[in-house]
Design a protein around this motif. Sequence first.
Motif, PDB file in Angstrom:
ATOM      1  N   TYR A 154       0.860  -1.181   0.000  1.00 20.61           N
ATOM      2  CA  TYR A 154       0.000   0.000   0.000  1.00 20.61           C
ATOM      3  C   TYR A 154       0.899   1.234   0.000  1.00 20.61           C
ATOM      4  N   LEU A 182      -7.443   3.260  -3.659  1.00 22.15           N
ATOM      5  CA  LEU A 182      -8.242   2.735  -2.551  1.00 22.15           C
ATOM      6  C   LEU A 182      -8.939   3.837  -1.770  1.00 22.15           C
ATOM      7  N   LEU A 183      -8.286   4.993  -1.673  1.00 23.39           N
ATOM      8  CA  LEU A 183      -8.865   6.150  -0.998  1.00 23.39           C
ATOM      9  C   LEU A 183      -8.623   7.387  -1.849  1.00 23.39           C
ATOM     10  N   SER A 223       0.047   4.846   4.917  1.00 23.72           N
ATOM     11  CA  SER A 223      -0.951   3.786   5.139  1.00 23.72           C
ATOM     12  C   SER A 223      -0.390   2.644   5.977  1.00 23.72           C
ATOM     13  N   TYR A 232     -10.626  -6.011   6.832  1.00 25.40           N
ATOM     14  CA  TYR A 232      -9.380  -5.346   6.492  1.00 25.40           C
ATOM     15  C   TYR A 232      -9.471  -3.877   6.884  1.00 25.40           C
ATOM     16  N   ALA A 251     -10.274   3.324   7.035  1.00 28.13           N
ATOM     17  CA  ALA A 251     -11.234   2.804   6.061  1.00 28.13           C
ATOM     18  C   ALA A 251     -11.279   1.289   6.229  1.00 28.13           C
ATOM     19  N   ALA A 253     -12.776  -2.733   4.714  1.00 26.51           N
ATOM     20  CA  ALA A 253     -13.211  -3.494   3.540  1.00 26.51           C
ATOM     21  C   ALA A 253     -13.266  -4.976   3.880  1.00 26.51           C
ATOM     22  N   GLY A 258     -10.083  -3.799  -1.336  1.00 29.24           N
ATOM     23  CA  GLY A 258     -11.348  -3.088  -1.276  1.00 29.24           C
ATOM     24  C   GLY A 258     -12.467  -3.720  -2.081  1.00 29.24           C
ATOM     25  N   PRO A 259     -13.553  -2.952  -2.269  1.00 31.04           N
ATOM     26  CA  PRO A 259     -13.652  -1.506  -2.035  1.00 31.04           C
ATOM     27  C   PRO A 259     -13.699  -1.125  -0.552  1.00 31.04           C
ATOM     28  N   PHE A 260     -13.106   0.046  -0.259  1.00 26.88           N
ATOM     29  CA  PHE A 260     -13.014   0.519   1.108  1.00 26.88           C
ATOM     30  C   PHE A 260     -14.058   1.598   1.395  1.00 26.88           C
ATOM     31  N   THR A 261     -14.548   1.576   2.632  1.00 34.19           N
ATOM     32  CA  THR A 261     -15.507   2.570   3.100  1.00 34.19           C
ATOM     33  C   THR A 261     -14.885   3.324   4.268  1.00 34.19           C
TER      34      THR A 261
END
Length: 491
Positions: A154, A182-183, A223, A232, A251, A253, A258-261
Amino acid sequence: MRTTLLLAFFALTAASPTRAQQTFCNPLDLDCGQGRAFGWRHGADPCISLYHDRYYLFSTWDQPGCRVSDDLVHWKLIRFAAGSALENHVYTAAATLVLDDWLYFTELGSEAKPASMWRTRDPESGRWEKVRDGLKFADPCLFQDPQSKKIYLYSGLDHPIHGVELDASNHFATIGSTDQQLLPTIDPKARIDDGWEVCTWDNSEQSKPMRGNKTFATCREGSWMTCVRGKYYLQFATPGTTIPGYCDGLAMADSPLGPFTLSPYSPISWKDSGFITGAGHSCLFADRCGNGWRAVTMLIGVKNRFERRIGLFPAGFDSDGVPFTRTETDGPIFAATSKRDHSYASDAIFTGWSNLARGKTVTTSSTLDDDHAGNFAADEDVRTWWSAKSGDKNEWLQIDLGAATEIRAAQINLAEQDCADFTAPDRNGFVLAASSDGQTWTTVLDRSRSAVPSPHAYVQFDQPITARYFKLANVCTPGNAKFAVSDLRLF
């Protein structure tokens, strides 16, 4: 406060510390590296790995090498081996990985200056072998998925956070696109309602901008990935390393890419007030007992905007499965020798000892000027300090507690006033003495013959010391600087 979920990753159980248990205090007493030629110290972006039952610490712009500890309290520098390709190499934002009994590390790379990946089975020797060249990832993080055993990297620095899979069987070549975002990057013109990602001195839109920075844009960088029970957790540092509110957001996932929230519980590591501030660009790891810890970047930022330090705080996961960091105290913390509860439900990790020197009467041998008066050595602020007129052996500082008081530990935070560089020589020599009447003195800490720098020396006394007066006397200063104390803290 939310209670701790007993996750396999940290395997927490309660323990009751005793008075004799070993303690430490932030910031960690490390001599730090880059900036030493200009009269200021620096250590940041910590990355700690447990390898062969010892802890290895890598930090940005530190001295060439890494640091090793058996207890997370006492650290020793291991320099890269003389004559090796890394002998004089000072790295930025290191990432580490333990894989197949090898300890790997890489660092920040760019188009202009690609990075390499290295590995060793004997970090104590300082010898590392190169695995590959040409890595162009900023603020990298190496991660092995505990479920699939696949390796991921990452990255992100003033740019969106990206992720990519690596092929460990093929010199860690990338698998698929390296452009997977990812973000997102924050729009610097957008208003951020909750404040913690506003890149100003106090996270308010009306505040002054980050000290010495060329832009007021918020960054997402540094990160770090953790997997717990199939979830994750991608943390990222924001909004800028040179403000007190530098912190880590989160974030989540269901897969490594991801997808990441974005988590509504952000920030998960935050400290914007107290003796020393900052808790961003951190690493979350478990000690050998299964206790969670977070090593963080902390800020001084007076002599230079990148004048930073490293701190260590208890951490873990709460009942909602969200990582947390216990940054609510500036006082001593009990070291862990067994499994224990790091949750907010537990007070057993903190000593509860207060800094009784704060605001007390200070007398000195001399004072450089009004901006460095004696009271600044007892104001509980690492960014201010008292300075003597010289670095001579006869310079001293004395604190009157007002009455005989039981003191269990002391932290001597030293500043480098008018230090041109640290090469002539880089060592702190001093003596701390205690007295009941201000006339008869007993030495309680003798570092007069110390051969090493010690900018944040901390000592826990074998037995509590009952005294009214404490005097700190200079022996020698780094780089022939004036004798200066940011705070003499008495707990």
